[in-house]
Write a protein that holds these residues in place. Sequence first.
Motif, short mmCIF file in Angstrom:
data_model
loop_
_atom_site.label_atom_id
_atom_site.label_comp_id
_atom_site.label_asym_id
_atom_site.label_seq_id
_atom_site.Cartn_x
_atom_site.Cartn_y
_atom_site.Cartn_z
N GLU A 15 0.82 -1.21 0.00
CA GLU A 15 0.00 0.00 0.00
C GLU A 15 0.86 1.26 0.00
O GLU A 15 0.58 2.22 -0.74
CB GLU A 15 -0.92 0.01 1.23
N VAL A 16 1.91 1.26 0.82
CA VAL A 16 2.82 2.42 0.85
C VAL A 16 3.44 2.66 -0.52
O VAL A 16 3.53 3.79 -1.00
CB VAL A 16 3.92 2.21 1.92
N PHE A 17 3.84 1.57 -1.19
CA PHE A 17 4.44 1.70 -2.53
C PHE A 17 3.44 2.31 -3.52
O PHE A 17 3.79 3.23 -4.27
CB PHE A 17 4.89 0.32 -3.02
N PHE A 18 2.20 1.83 -3.52
CA PHE A 18 1.21 2.34 -4.47
C PHE A 18 0.80 3.77 -4.14
O PHE A 18 0.53 4.57 -5.05
CB PHE A 18 -0.01 1.42 -4.51
N VAL A 19 0.73 4.11 -2.86
CA VAL A 19 0.41 5.50 -2.50
C VAL A 19 1.50 6.45 -2.98
O VAL A 19 1.23 7.51 -3.55
CB VAL A 19 0.20 5.62 -0.98
#
Length: 242
Positions: A15-19
């Motif tokens: 999720e952090v990567f996609f955000v």
Amino acid sequence: MSLQWMAVAAFLYTEVFFVLLLCIPFISPRRWNKIFKSRIIQAIALYGNTWFMVAIAILVFLLIDAFREVRKYSVTEKVDLANNPTAVEHIHMKLFRAQRNEYIAGFALLLCLLLRRLATLLSQQASLMASNEAFKKQAEGASTAAKKYMEENELLQEKLRDAGVEVPEAGNKGAGPQEENQNLKAEVKTLKEELDTTKKALQKSESDVRAMKKQAENLTLEYDRLLDEHSKLLASSDKKSD
């Protein structure tokens, strides 16, 4: 860390990567909109809402379980230190793990909602930009048509005067051309008003996206701080165990 919390942590890192990927400034909302409308994403999105609700339900359940574990191990004052010299240290370790799991589940839940909101705002912004350009082209086309009609009208009047035909003055002209000119002017004015409205909506959408990006950056910084604290606590726990 158990298998389920390793899966939640991996989900959080994803999720952090996609955000962060969605917050990249040089990728325009139109490009994201094209990616969202691609066949692969559309095929995934067929069951996306169901997967999203399932993920939210699982994360909420894990967050409640982690909160229960924190409450369970927050009982150091009830431990008999005389008979259990290592009990406090053991409970502190369990409490730390419970708090770590609570942070992981909470951040994963928050980023899941944030990721969905960011994707929605980017799609809306791309749609508003497309509408803005369409209204602008329509207004320019109507203005060009009105100018062209007026120029042709003036050229025709000059030719009629050169041919010796009496042309009525502006106040005595027929109602047909005047009404058409007025209609064209009214249409241009309406299109300009719609263009202004679309620009305002686009600016509001851009400000919402900037706010969400800022919130995502703050969450990433807070998560990095918690990871540093986690590493320090693990190091201190290992020293005590030695």
